[in-house]
Write a protein that holds these residues in place. Structure first.
Motif, mmCIF file in Angstrom:
data_model
loop_
_atom_site.group_PDB
_atom_site.id
_atom_site.type_symbol
_atom_site.label_atom_id
_atom_site.label_comp_id
_atom_site.label_asym_id
_atom_site.label_seq_id
_atom_site.Cartn_x
_atom_site.Cartn_y
_atom_site.Cartn_z
ATOM 1 N N LYS A 70 -59.249 -44.783 -79.116
ATOM 2 C CA LYS A 70 -58.702 -45.068 -77.786
ATOM 3 C C LYS A 70 -57.770 -43.936 -77.351
ATOM 4 O O LYS A 70 -56.910 -43.502 -78.122
ATOM 5 C CB LYS A 70 -57.927 -46.385 -77.821
ATOM 6 C CG LYS A 70 -57.424 -46.861 -76.472
ATOM 7 C CD LYS A 70 -56.539 -48.090 -76.630
ATOM 8 C CE LYS A 70 -57.278 -49.240 -77.275
ATOM 9 N NZ LYS A 70 -56.400 -50.437 -77.374
ATOM 10 N N GLU A 71 -57.974 -43.453 -76.139
ATOM 11 C CA GLU A 71 -57.080 -42.448 -75.569
ATOM 12 C C GLU A 71 -55.954 -43.155 -74.813
ATOM 13 O O GLU A 71 -56.210 -43.943 -73.899
ATOM 14 C CB GLU A 71 -57.831 -41.511 -74.619
ATOM 15 C CG GLU A 71 -58.650 -40.451 -75.318
ATOM 16 C CD GLU A 71 -59.139 -39.379 -74.362
ATOM 17 O OE1 GLU A 71 -59.023 -39.592 -73.131
ATOM 18 O OE2 GLU A 71 -59.641 -38.344 -74.824
ATOM 19 N N ILE A 72 -54.723 -42.861 -75.201
ATOM 20 C CA ILE A 72 -53.570 -43.511 -74.587
ATOM 21 C C ILE A 72 -52.737 -42.460 -73.859
ATOM 22 O O ILE A 72 -52.196 -41.543 -74.491
ATOM 23 C CB ILE A 72 -52.715 -44.216 -75.651
ATOM 24 C CG1 ILE A 72 -53.561 -45.268 -76.382
ATOM 25 C CG2 ILE A 72 -51.494 -44.869 -75.020
ATOM 26 C CD1 ILE A 72 -52.851 -45.931 -77.525
ATOM 27 N N PRO A 73 -52.635 -42.552 -72.521
ATOM 28 C CA PRO A 73 -51.807 -41.580 -71.782
ATOM 29 C C PRO A 73 -50.322 -41.865 -72.002
ATOM 30 O O PRO A 73 -49.888 -43.016 -71.981
ATOM 31 C CB PRO A 73 -52.222 -41.815 -70.328
ATOM 32 C CG PRO A 73 -52.727 -43.223 -70.291
ATOM 33 C CD PRO A 73 -53.310 -43.510 -71.642
ATOM 34 N N GLU A 74 -49.567 -40.829 -72.246
ATOM 35 C CA GLU A 74 -48.127 -40.962 -72.444
ATOM 36 C C GLU A 74 -47.393 -39.912 -71.619
ATOM 37 O O GLU A 74 -47.829 -38.758 -71.542
ATOM 38 C CB GLU A 74 -47.764 -40.783 -73.921
ATOM 39 C CG GLU A 74 -48.294 -41.870 -74.827
ATOM 40 C CD GLU A 74 -47.901 -41.636 -76.282
ATOM 41 O OE1 GLU A 74 -47.800 -42.614 -77.024
ATOM 42 O OE2 GLU A 74 -47.707 -40.458 -76.658
ATOM 43 N N THR A 100 -48.058 -35.694 -68.409
ATOM 44 C CA THR A 100 -48.848 -36.784 -68.976
ATOM 45 C C THR A 100 -49.777 -36.212 -70.030
ATOM 46 O O THR A 100 -50.605 -35.348 -69.733
ATOM 47 C CB THR A 100 -49.669 -37.501 -67.892
ATOM 48 O OG1 THR A 100 -48.779 -38.067 -66.918
ATOM 49 C CG2 THR A 100 -50.497 -38.624 -68.503
ATOM 50 N N ARG A 101 -49.625 -36.667 -71.243
ATOM 51 C CA ARG A 101 -50.476 -36.218 -72.334
ATOM 52 C C ARG A 101 -51.249 -37.409 -72.892
ATOM 53 O O ARG A 101 -50.814 -38.554 -72.773
ATOM 54 C CB ARG A 101 -49.643 -35.563 -73.442
ATOM 55 C CG ARG A 101 -48.938 -34.289 -72.999
ATOM 56 C CD ARG A 101 -48.120 -33.675 -74.125
ATOM 57 N NE ARG A 101 -47.467 -32.435 -73.706
ATOM 58 C CZ ARG A 101 -46.659 -31.730 -74.479
ATOM 59 N NH1 ARG A 101 -46.392 -32.154 -75.714
ATOM 60 N NH2 ARG A 101 -46.109 -30.618 -74.019
ATOM 61 N N LYS A 102 -52.378 -37.098 -73.512
ATOM 62 C CA LYS A 102 -53.203 -38.157 -74.084
ATOM 63 C C LYS A 102 -53.092 -38.154 -75.607
ATOM 64 O O LYS A 102 -53.260 -37.118 -76.248
ATOM 65 C CB LYS A 102 -54.668 -37.986 -73.669
ATOM 66 C CG LYS A 102 -54.902 -38.255 -72.189
ATOM 67 C CD LYS A 102 -56.374 -38.155 -71.832
ATOM 68 C CE LYS A 102 -56.602 -38.460 -70.356
ATOM 69 N NZ LYS A 102 -58.040 -38.355 -69.984
ATOM 70 N N ARG A 103 -52.789 -39.320 -76.155
ATOM 71 C CA ARG A 103 -52.730 -39.496 -77.602
ATOM 72 C C ARG A 103 -53.935 -40.331 -78.035
ATOM 73 O O ARG A 103 -54.253 -41.344 -77.419
ATOM 74 C CB ARG A 103 -51.437 -40.211 -78.000
ATOM 75 C CG ARG A 103 -51.344 -40.571 -79.474
ATOM 76 C CD ARG A 103 -49.975 -41.157 -79.789
ATOM 77 N NE ARG A 103 -49.716 -42.365 -79.025
ATOM 78 C CZ ARG A 103 -50.111 -43.587 -79.398
ATOM 79 N NH1 ARG A 103 -50.801 -43.748 -80.528
ATOM 80 N NH2 ARG A 103 -49.810 -44.641 -78.657
ATOM 81 N N VAL A 104 -54.626 -39.878 -79.069
ATOM 82 C CA VAL A 104 -55.805 -40.599 -79.550
ATOM 83 C C VAL A 104 -55.390 -41.550 -80.661
ATOM 84 O O VAL A 104 -54.837 -41.135 -81.677
ATOM 85 C CB VAL A 104 -56.884 -39.630 -80.064
ATOM 86 C CG1 VAL A 104 -58.072 -40.413 -80.632
ATOM 87 C CG2 VAL A 104 -57.347 -38.711 -78.941
#
Length: 223
Positions: A70-74, A100-104
């Protein structure tokens, strides 16, 4: 019968170190479940079966579930150097900006067990175990030694989802043949387009098989 919170507390008292999390179910039936740490899975299962008050002596079914990565935007704050003109003089200054970065978040596989008590006439109590990921750490302890009814169902999950049940007495494919690669119930499974294993291809399967043969023939002709 005890509530899931009471069962959770009873497990944690009886099995020191066991990690138990209540997974709420928002559906009208509110059948909440218990996520059990795999390390203590067998000990927890034995407690649920042997405890006089719970006496969960019957396993009705075991199912597999696949959760993709799941890609979670932070939003994070970072410092950047920017050019600004101050009093007519252009200079470089540090400025705090928000990005805004995406954490997998790695996916995982689950085995879900529905338990009942024939002796006490209550249930279900639903327990889950979760793998570390869905690639190279897909082992869970088999609960077949606790409930023999899990044997074929764990084999089916192994076959279709790829969970490896350690301690299973006869872990091998049950629906697909031994040489078959991949696991058809995975959410990212891609069907083959040749269907060479289909002895009586028809309808959509036949169409795809014919298209595959045409592609292969064309490729051979080019070579």
């Amino acid at each position: 019968m005890k509530s899931v919170e009471e069962i959770k507390a009873a497990i944690e008292t009886a099995v020191p170190g066991a990690a138990v999390t209540v997974i709420p179910n928002p559906a009208p039936n509110a059948q909440h479940s218990l996520l059990i740490g795999a390390q203590h899975g067998v000990a927890v299962a034995e407690f649920l079966r042997d405890n006089e008050e719970l006496a969960l002596d019957y396993l009705s079914n075991v199912t597999g579930v696949d959760y993709l990565d799941k890609e979670i935007p932070e939003k994070v704050k970072v410092t950047r150097q920017v050019s600004k003109t101050v009093d007519g003089v252009e200079q470089t200054v540090d400025e705090m900006v928000e990005e805004t970065r995406k954490r997998v978040e790695p996916g995982y596989l689950e085995a879900v067990y529905h338990l009942f008590s024939v002796a006490k006439k209550h249930g279900p109590v639903i327990i889950r175990m979760r793998t570390a990921n869905r690639t190279d750490q897909v082992e869970l302890p088999s609960l077949t030694p606790v409930w023999r009814g899990a044997e074929f169902q764990e084999r089916e999950i192994f076959d279709l989802f790829g969970i490896v049940f350690t301690g299973h007495p006869d872990l091998r494919r049950i629906l697909m043949w031994d040489e078959f690669k991949d696991h058809p119930m995975r959410r990212d499974y891609v069907e083959p387009d040749d269907f060479e294993y289909e002895p009586t291809a028809h309808d959509e399967v036949l169409k795809r098989a014919q298209e595959h043969k045409a592609k292969v023939a064309a490729g051979e002709a080019v070579q």
